[in-house]
Enzyme design. Structure first.
Site, PDB file in Angstrom:
ATOM      1  N   LYS A 184       0.845  -1.210   0.000  1.00 45.31           N
ATOM      2  CA  LYS A 184       0.000   0.000   0.000  1.00 45.31           C
ATOM      3  C   LYS A 184       0.873   1.251   0.000  1.00 45.31           C
ATOM      4  O   LYS A 184       0.625   2.200  -0.750  1.00 45.31           O
ATOM      5  CB  LYS A 184      -0.943  -0.020   1.218  1.00 45.31           C
ATOM      6  CG  LYS A 184      -2.060  -1.047   1.059  1.00 45.31           C
ATOM      7  CD  LYS A 184      -2.798  -1.342   2.347  1.00 45.31           C
ATOM      8  CE  LYS A 184      -3.744  -2.533   2.138  1.00 45.31           C
ATOM      9  NZ  LYS A 184      -4.367  -3.032   3.348  1.00 45.31           N
TER      10      LYS A 184
ATOM     11  N   GLN B 216      -4.404  -1.494   9.559  1.00 45.90           N
ATOM     12  CA  GLN B 216      -4.292  -2.835   8.976  1.00 45.90           C
ATOM     13  C   GLN B 216      -4.887  -3.881   9.920  1.00 45.90           C
ATOM     14  O   GLN B 216      -4.555  -3.917  11.108  1.00 45.90           O
ATOM     15  CB  GLN B 216      -2.803  -3.148   8.689  1.00 45.90           C
ATOM     16  CG  GLN B 216      -2.572  -4.448   7.976  1.00 45.90           C
ATOM     17  CD  GLN B 216      -3.195  -4.497   6.577  1.00 45.90           C
ATOM     18  OE1 GLN B 216      -3.097  -3.553   5.804  1.00 45.90           O
ATOM     19  NE2 GLN B 216      -3.867  -5.585   6.259  1.00 45.90           N
TER      20      GLN B 216
ATOM     21  N   ASP C 191     -10.981   2.646   3.747  1.00 44.84           N
ATOM     22  CA  ASP C 191     -11.284   1.219   3.624  1.00 44.84           C
ATOM     23  C   ASP C 191     -12.800   1.008   3.486  1.00 44.84           C
ATOM     24  O   ASP C 191     -13.256  -0.068   3.129  1.00 44.84           O
ATOM     25  CB  ASP C 191     -10.792   0.466   4.872  1.00 44.84           C
ATOM     26  CG  ASP C 191      -9.649  -0.496   4.562  1.00 44.84           C
ATOM     27  OD1 ASP C 191      -9.463  -0.831   3.381  1.00 44.84           O
ATOM     28  OD2 ASP C 191      -8.957  -0.903   5.515  1.00 44.84           O
TER      29      ASP C 191
END
Ligand code: NAP
Length: 301
Positions: free
Chosen positions: A54, A98, A121
């Site tokens: 990422k 994460q 997200d």
């Protein structure tokens, strides 16, 4: 006749190129650079590799990006206070924590603490609510479902009026992609059926599908004779079924299988995503797209 292979890597690269241009324009016209922070707790090898990928992509697209590495035993309070700090940092438009988090931390509490306008997200209940309402309410699309939708559109399949069958009803794939494809609008307007462990005779549902999306987490669950000839098959599954020696590096690498039996499916489908190289490369790209959108909202208000 064999199915056309939907090349997720190539489509992802095309979208990244478009995003790179948008980032340059935004910087030149408005002096705004999309900012992304990725927060990693502990050093789980899979999580480390996801976060590294990422960060690498954010860097390639010209973002301002920050990587935060917290120890495995960090307290929930410390993590929440870091999230709060980035909620109030104007240089950061997207916050990604994460997953999974260590057991002593309440994952839901942390995800819900992210400012919904920085929730790239798209896990926050506010953004899921917006997704269900649809239309102009929608700010971000969840990354894997957004990648699936782009693969369908960019490989030339018409969703409007299509019979779509989704195998699986998870909160991160099955439910959101079903909601997205049933909305009124471009790249949607489909008739959607969702099947799961409570469904009777799953193959008969799959055989009706013009577009079949499989996210069950069961290796080679869907067989070729469950597929309607000419259908578009999107295989979301990533299942490790063993290890092999890499020809390139000589190191042991995982053998991956999708949720669709590729060899039999490709004889019947019109187009199919491979595993790996289908949905996978799209997910990070969609995270980047959400971050660009989050930055755009700060300009538009
Ligand atoms: P999940 O949370 O385990 O959900 C699986 C869903 O499939 C559940 O709704 C389950 O039904 C259903 N299912 C499982 N076995 C079934 C069976 N035998 N018959 C009917 N339905 C069945 O999985 P997920 O997070 O959605 O992920 C699915 C797959 O996609 C996994 O392989 C995952 O690794 C992969 N994935 C890939 C990406 C990517 O970027 N490429 C991203 C996310 C996920 P119930 O609800 O009834 O239990």
């Amino acid at each position: 006749m064999g199915a056309r292979i939907i090349d997720g890597k190539a489509i992802a690269a095309e979208i990244r190129q478009e995003l790179k241009q948008q980032v340059e324009e935004m910087r030149d016209r408005h002096g705004v650079v999309p900012g992304l922070v990725t927060i990693l707790v502990g050093q789980n090898p899979a999580s480390v590799s996801y976060v590294t990928a990422k960060q690498k992509t954010a860097h390639e697209l010209g973002f301002y990006s920050v990587q935060e590495d917290l120890p495995e035993d960090v307290s929930e309070e410390e993590l929440l206070s870091m999230v709060d700090r980035y909620n109030n940092d104007p240089k950061i438009h997207g916050i990604l924590v994460q997953l999974p988090l260590p057991k002593h931390i309440n994952e839901k509490k942390v995800l819900n603490a992210i400012n919904p306008d920085k929730d790239v997200d798209c896990f926050h209940p506010v953004n899921i609510g917006r997704l269900v309402i649809g239309g102009e309410e929608v700010r971000f699309l969840p990354c894997t479902p957004a990648g699936i939708q782009e693969l369908i559109i960019r490989s030339g399949f018409e969703t409007s009026g299509a019979e779509v069958v989704v195998v699986g009803r998870s909160n991160i794939v099955g439910k959101p992609i079903a909601i997205m494809l049933l909305q009124k609008g471009k790249g949607a307007n489909a008739t959607v059926t969702v099947v799961h462990t409570g469904t009777k005779d799953i193959p008969s549902h799959c055989r009706r599908a013009d577009i079949l999306i499989v996210a069950a987490g069961v290796p080679e669950f869907v067989k070729g004779d469950w597929i309607k000839p000419g259908a578009c098959v999107i295989d979301v599954g990533v299942n490790r079924v063993g290890e092999k020696k890499s020809e390139k590096t000589g190191r042991m690498v995982p053998i991956l299988k999708g949720d669709v039996e590729f060899e039999t499916a490709k004889e019947v489908a019109g187009a199919i995503t491979p595993v790996p190289g289908g949905v996978g490369p799209m997910t990070i790209t969609m995270l980047m797209r959400n971050t660009v959108r989050a930055a755009e909202y700060t300009i538009k208000g």
